[in-house]
Each structure stands twice: as C-alpha cells, then as structure tokens.
Design a protein around this motif. Structure first.
Motif, PDB file in Angstrom:
ATOM      1  N   PHE A 135      -8.107   2.076   3.827  1.00 40.28           N
ATOM      2  CA  PHE A 135      -8.198   2.656   5.157  1.00 40.28           C
ATOM      3  C   PHE A 135      -6.967   3.528   5.391  1.00 40.28           C
ATOM      4  O   PHE A 135      -5.839   3.127   5.089  1.00 40.28           O
ATOM      5  CB  PHE A 135      -8.259   1.573   6.237  1.00 40.28           C
ATOM      6  CG  PHE A 135      -9.554   0.815   6.253  1.00 40.28           C
ATOM      7  CD1 PHE A 135     -10.699   1.350   6.817  1.00 40.28           C
ATOM      8  CD2 PHE A 135      -9.624  -0.456   5.685  1.00 40.28           C
ATOM      9  CE1 PHE A 135     -11.880   0.641   6.824  1.00 40.28           C
ATOM     10  CE2 PHE A 135     -10.805  -1.163   5.690  1.00 40.28           C
ATOM     11  CZ  PHE A 135     -11.942  -0.619   6.256  1.00 40.28           C
ATOM     12  N   LEU A 136      -7.202   4.709   5.956  1.00 40.07           N
ATOM     13  CA  LEU A 136      -6.102   5.605   6.288  1.00 40.07           C
ATOM     14  C   LEU A 136      -5.510   5.235   7.644  1.00 40.07           C
ATOM     15  O   LEU A 136      -6.242   4.901   8.587  1.00 40.07           O
ATOM     16  CB  LEU A 136      -6.589   7.052   6.338  1.00 40.07           C
ATOM     17  CG  LEU A 136      -6.770   7.777   5.006  1.00 40.07           C
ATOM     18  CD1 LEU A 136      -7.493   9.100   5.236  1.00 40.07           C
ATOM     19  CD2 LEU A 136      -5.428   8.016   4.342  1.00 40.07           C
ATOM     20  N   CYS A 137      -4.196   5.281   7.743  1.00 38.35           N
ATOM     21  CA  CYS A 137      -3.548   5.078   9.034  1.00 38.35           C
ATOM     22  C   CYS A 137      -4.005   6.177  10.005  1.00 38.35           C
ATOM     23  O   CYS A 137      -4.382   7.271   9.593  1.00 38.35           O
ATOM     24  CB  CYS A 137      -2.026   5.119   8.889  1.00 38.35           C
ATOM     25  SG  CYS A 137      -1.337   3.807   7.858  1.00 38.35           S
ATOM     26  N   HIS A 138      -3.956   5.844  11.281  1.00 39.95           N
ATOM     27  CA  HIS A 138      -4.374   6.824  12.286  1.00 39.95           C
ATOM     28  C   HIS A 138      -3.507   8.072  12.187  1.00 39.95           C
ATOM     29  O   HIS A 138      -2.307   8.002  11.924  1.00 39.95           O
ATOM     30  CB  HIS A 138      -4.262   6.221  13.688  1.00 39.95           C
ATOM     31  CG  HIS A 138      -5.035   6.965  14.713  1.00 39.95           C
ATOM     32  ND1 HIS A 138      -4.586   8.140  15.275  1.00 39.95           N
ATOM     33  CD2 HIS A 138      -6.252   6.725  15.282  1.00 39.95           C
ATOM     34  CE1 HIS A 138      -5.467   8.578  16.148  1.00 39.95           C
ATOM     35  NE2 HIS A 138      -6.485   7.742  16.178  1.00 39.95           N
ATOM     36  N   LEU A 172       3.326   8.019  13.564  1.00 38.85           N
ATOM     37  CA  LEU A 172       4.459   8.829  13.143  1.00 38.85           C
ATOM     38  C   LEU A 172       4.634   8.725  11.638  1.00 38.85           C
ATOM     39  O   LEU A 172       4.729   7.624  11.078  1.00 38.85           O
ATOM     40  CB  LEU A 172       5.731   8.366  13.856  1.00 38.85           C
ATOM     41  CG  LEU A 172       6.981   9.204  13.594  1.00 38.85           C
ATOM     42  CD1 LEU A 172       6.780  10.628  14.112  1.00 38.85           C
ATOM     43  CD2 LEU A 172       8.197   8.568  14.275  1.00 38.85           C
ATOM     44  N   ASN A 173       4.635   9.886  10.988  1.00 36.43           N
ATOM     45  CA  ASN A 173       4.756   9.971   9.525  1.00 36.43           C
ATOM     46  C   ASN A 173       3.632   9.219   8.807  1.00 36.43           C
ATOM     47  O   ASN A 173       3.784   8.826   7.640  1.00 36.43           O
ATOM     48  CB  ASN A 173       6.107   9.431   9.067  1.00 36.43           C
ATOM     49  CG  ASN A 173       7.267  10.214   9.650  1.00 36.43           C
ATOM     50  OD1 ASN A 173       7.170  11.418   9.832  1.00 36.43           O
ATOM     51  ND2 ASN A 173       8.364   9.523   9.963  1.00 36.43           N
ATOM     52  N   CYS A 223       0.832  -1.197   0.000  1.00 30.89           N
ATOM     53  CA  CYS A 223       0.000   0.000   0.000  1.00 30.89           C
ATOM     54  C   CYS A 223       0.871   1.253   0.000  1.00 30.89           C
ATOM     55  O   CYS A 223       2.013   1.250   0.453  1.00 30.89           O
ATOM     56  CB  CYS A 223      -0.896   0.015   1.239  1.00 30.89           C
ATOM     57  SG  CYS A 223      -2.135  -1.289   1.305  1.00 30.89           S
ATOM     58  N   ASP A 224       0.305   2.346  -0.507  1.00 31.10           N
ATOM     59  CA  ASP A 224       0.979   3.625  -0.415  1.00 31.10           C
ATOM     60  C   ASP A 224       1.139   4.008   1.055  1.00 31.10           C
ATOM     61  O   ASP A 224       0.353   3.567   1.908  1.00 31.10           O
ATOM     62  CB  ASP A 224       0.156   4.709  -1.126  1.00 31.10           C
ATOM     63  CG  ASP A 224       0.288   4.602  -2.638  1.00 31.10           C
ATOM     64  OD1 ASP A 224       1.338   4.111  -3.096  1.00 31.10           O
ATOM     65  OD2 ASP A 224      -0.656   4.991  -3.340  1.00 31.10           O
ATOM     66  N   PRO A 225       2.127   4.826   1.391  1.00 31.79           N
ATOM     67  CA  PRO A 225       2.284   5.274   2.779  1.00 31.79           C
ATOM     68  C   PRO A 225       1.007   5.941   3.281  1.00 31.79           C
ATOM     69  O   PRO A 225       0.419   6.777   2.601  1.00 31.79           O
ATOM     70  CB  PRO A 225       3.437   6.283   2.691  1.00 31.79           C
ATOM     71  CG  PRO A 225       4.218   5.862   1.493  1.00 31.79           C
ATOM     72  CD  PRO A 225       3.201   5.345   0.515  1.00 31.79           C
ATOM     73  N   GLY A 226       0.606   5.552   4.503  1.00 25.72           N
ATOM     74  CA  GLY A 226      -0.588   6.145   5.096  1.00 25.72           C
ATOM     75  C   GLY A 226      -1.860   5.357   4.857  1.00 25.72           C
ATOM     76  O   GLY A 226      -2.919   5.742   5.333  1.00 25.72           O
ATOM     77  N   TRP A 227      -1.760   4.207   4.139  1.00 27.66           N
ATOM     78  CA  TRP A 227      -2.929   3.392   3.843  1.00 27.66           C
ATOM     79  C   TRP A 227      -2.699   1.970   4.324  1.00 27.66           C
ATOM     80  O   TRP A 227      -1.565   1.509   4.419  1.00 27.66           O
ATOM     81  CB  TRP A 227      -3.226   3.383   2.338  1.00 27.66           C
ATOM     82  CG  TRP A 227      -3.567   4.738   1.793  1.00 27.66           C
ATOM     83  CD1 TRP A 227      -2.706   5.686   1.368  1.00 27.66           C
ATOM     84  CD2 TRP A 227      -4.876   5.277   1.632  1.00 27.66           C
ATOM     85  NE1 TRP A 227      -3.371   6.799   0.942  1.00 27.66           N
ATOM     86  CE2 TRP A 227      -4.717   6.581   1.082  1.00 27.66           C
ATOM     87  CE3 TRP A 227      -6.165   4.795   1.863  1.00 27.66           C
ATOM     88  CZ2 TRP A 227      -5.803   7.399   0.791  1.00 27.66           C
ATOM     89  CZ3 TRP A 227      -7.245   5.622   1.575  1.00 27.66           C
ATOM     90  CH2 TRP A 227      -7.067   6.898   1.043  1.00 27.66           C
ATOM     91  N   TYR A 228      -3.818   1.276   4.594  1.00 31.26           N
ATOM     92  CA  TYR A 228      -3.712  -0.137   4.973  1.00 31.26           C
ATOM     93  C   TYR A 228      -5.041  -0.830   4.664  1.00 31.26           C
ATOM     94  O   TYR A 228      -6.023  -0.197   4.274  1.00 31.26           O
ATOM     95  CB  TYR A 228      -3.365  -0.275   6.456  1.00 31.26           C
ATOM     96  CG  TYR A 228      -4.514   0.026   7.394  1.00 31.26           C
ATOM     97  CD1 TYR A 228      -5.322  -0.978   7.898  1.00 31.26           C
ATOM     98  CD2 TYR A 228      -4.805   1.343   7.780  1.00 31.26           C
ATOM     99  CE1 TYR A 228      -6.373  -0.705   8.754  1.00 31.26           C
ATOM    100  CE2 TYR A 228      -5.841   1.628   8.633  1.00 31.26           C
ATOM    101  CZ  TYR A 228      -6.628   0.593   9.127  1.00 31.26           C
ATOM    102  OH  TYR A 228      -7.661   0.867   9.973  1.00 31.26           O
ATOM    103  N   GLY A 229      -5.061  -2.136   4.864  1.00 26.19           N
ATOM    104  CA  GLY A 229      -6.279  -2.916   4.650  1.00 26.19           C
ATOM    105  C   GLY A 229      -6.210  -3.778   3.401  1.00 26.19           C
ATOM    106  O   GLY A 229      -5.261  -3.706   2.615  1.00 26.19           O
TER     107      GLY A 229
END
Length: 362
Positions: A156-159, A163-164, A145-151
């Motif tokens: 879904f956006l990371c909280h 950090l970063n 996934c691109d940085p800041g995403w998951y699932g």
C-alpha cells in the motif's frame, strides 16, 4: 529451520484469520444500523454469565485489539464508512514484521572476498547492526518497508499528502502532513481560516471570499466586497467600493471617500444630492444642502443653486418672440403706410382728372 509456510512464502494462518475477521467487521459496520447483523455485532447480552465460562469473549478480544491501536467502537464505526481508510486500519490491526511485499527493502548483506581481512568483516558487521538499530530494528530483524509503502506485504502506498510520503508501516498513518493538510492520514484540508504547515498560519487580516487557500494562503476565490489585491489586505481605492471595487462612490461632502464596503457617505452629501450613497439629485422643487431649500411649488430649479431651470432658454425664446412680433408689426405698419399713400395718390389723381374734364366742358 524454516517452516513450510515460511519456505512457501505464505501468510501465517492466525494472521489470515484475523485479517478476514476485521474485513468482515468493516463490511458489517457499513450496513444500516437497523440491520440485524450490525446490531448483533455490538449487542451486549443481559444478565450474568454462567460459572466457569471463559472471561475472554469474542467481543472483548475485538476491543482489546482496537485499544492496542488507539481505537474504540465509535471511531471504528466512522472509519469503516471509508473503504480506503478501513483497508489501512485492517493493515494496522493485522500487521506483522515479516512481510514480503514489493515495498520491502532487502536486508543488508556483506560477502567477503579473498582480500577481505577479519577487521574489515568486524567493521562492516558493526556498521550494518548500527544502521538497523538507527532504523528502530533489532539486528536480527528483517528490514522495514521502503519509504512511501506500508501494510502487511508493503503493498500500500502512503497517502500523497504525507510529508515526504512517510507513514506508519503498520496502518499508513502519516508521520507528518504536507503544508495545508491535516488528519490522521492527512486527507483533510486545513479548517477554514487557516493554512500552511500543521495549519498553524491564520488567514486573519485577509478578507478572502470563502476563506484563503489552505496550502499557500492566497485568495483563490477573490475578495469579499470592499477589499482588493492578491491577498485581499487593502481596502478599495477612494473613489470605489463594493464587490471587486467596481462600484463608484457618490457625491460625498468635502470629497471624503465613501465607505469601501457599502458606498455610504459617512459625512453626508454635497449640496444638491441625497440618498444613502448620495447618488440621487434633489427632487423637483428642492435644492441645496440636504435638499431642504425650495424653489416654489411644482417649480423646477437647479438642484444645487436653486436657479430656475431653463431661464436662459426662456429669455432667448421670449426675445425671439418679441423680435418676431416687432418684425410683423413693422411689416403691418409698412403695409398700412403704403396703402394710405396709395389711397391719397388715387384720390389726388381722381380729383385732378375730374377738374380737367370739367374745364374741357366749359
């Protein structure tokens, strides 16, 4: 050759079944513990199972899937209460590495042109493979996934407190927390008395009201009584004490500052004053050090020196009275003398007239 599901970009059926199963489990765990469905989910049958029954039960499958992600029934039950956290847990439990969401990076490709040599192709291919290995991927594996995403679908956006904005691509767990935050998903502020990165800095020495700011350590709610400055690290000035240092010290002996919190005079009071904070004068009839000296029963005197209260005024009043009496006395004497003289003169005139009248008769 790709399967029909891969061509139509469909989620594999086993994965969809697994995801729906865990969504249902979360829905069930959020019910009351007295609910029959919730009880049945964690019910353990009594007795022995019949021979030739499969060892792997539905519950054991659940426990195995939980253990793979570091969870158990207790943690699962707590996490299920928060719907947002539960979505992350389900993503982690049901994740695959073949997702197609909006946060997915495209796999690196290289299309040679007519000027490209064979050595260029080898070098570029080696660079692509090296980059994928550095990212923890197999050379044939699809990019993460691109940085800041998951699932599953990278949707879904990371909280925001990660950090970063970096988190685990399976379940959204933060790799590290921003300053002032802690927890698996960095959604809990630092415990009271701590702040900063990894909550490693302590507010010890700072007298902040309700603790310091969990991010920068500042005292957002002000200081406890007796302290001031931005970080509440200094006691009140010598002549003040209490909340926000707004109260003024009493008459402490020898000019020694009062206690910066309570205002109490630690060395006692100046002569003529009493009370814990030396703000009260001696009661009537008493004066001096510790108000131990007396100036007579029911008498009023200066609380410091013992001098009769109002003596100067009394003398002035007496003097005025005496002067008034003297003036009245003088007036009476003057009037008396005048009357006496008038009477004498009247008698003399009468006598003279009587004698004159007698001489005329003779």
């Amino acid at each position: 050759m790709k399967t029909f599901g891969e061509r139509t970009n469909q989620i594999p059926i086993p994965q969809e079944i697994k995801k729906r199963k865990w969504k249902w489990i979360g829905h069930t765990l959020r019910k009351s513990r007295s609910n029959i469905t919730c009880q049945a989910l964690q019910w353990t049958p009594q007795g022995k199972r019949k021979r030739e029954r499969p060892r792997l039960t539905w519950r054991r499958v659940l426990e195995k899937e939980m253990a793979e992600k570091g969870h158990n029934w207790n943690t699962i039950h707590q996490l299920a209460k928060d719907r947002e956290k539960w979505r992350r847990i389900v993503c982690g439990l049901c994740s695959t590495r073949e997702s197609r969401g909006r946060g997915r990076r495209r796999t690196q490709t290289f299309e040679p042109d007519e000027a490209t040599t064979s050595s260029d192709i080898v070098n570029v291919s080696a660079s692509i493979i090296s980059t994928q290995i550095e990212e923890g991927l197999q050379p044939t594996q699809q990019a993460a996934c691109d940085p800041g995403w998951y699932g599953d679908d990278c949707n879904f956006l990371c909280h925001k407190n990660c950090l970063n904005k970096e988190c685990n691509e399976d379940d959204g767990r933060c790799k590290s927390c921003s300053s002032g935050w802690t927890g698996t998903y960095c959604d809990s502020p630092c415990p009271e008395g701590t702040y900063g990165k990894d909550c490693s800095s302590k507010c010890e020495g700072f007298y902040c009201k309700n603790g310091c700011n969990h991010v920068n350590g500042k005292c957002d709610n002000g200081c406890v009584p007796g302290w001031h400055t931005v970080d509440c690290s200094k006691v009140c000035p010598n002549t003040s004490y209490g909340a926000e240092c707004k109260s003024t010290c009493g008459h402490c002996r020898d000019g020694v500052p009062c206690h910066h919190v309570t205002g109490q005079c630690m060395t006692g009071c100046e002569p003529g004053y009493t009370g814990q904070n030396c703000n009260n004068v001696c009661p009537d009839g008493h004066y001096g050090d510790k108000c131990e000296k007396t100036c007579g029963k029911d008498a009023k005197c200066n609380h410091v020196t013992g001098e009769c209260c109002g003596c100067t005024e009394l003398r002035m009043l007496v003097k005025e009275k005496e002067e008034k009496i003297d003036s009245e006395h003088n007036a009476v004497i003057g009037l008396s003398v005048s009357l006496s003289i008038y009477v004498v003169l009247s008698v003399i005139v009468c006598c003279w007239r009587w004698r004159a009248a007698r001489n005329d008769d003779e």
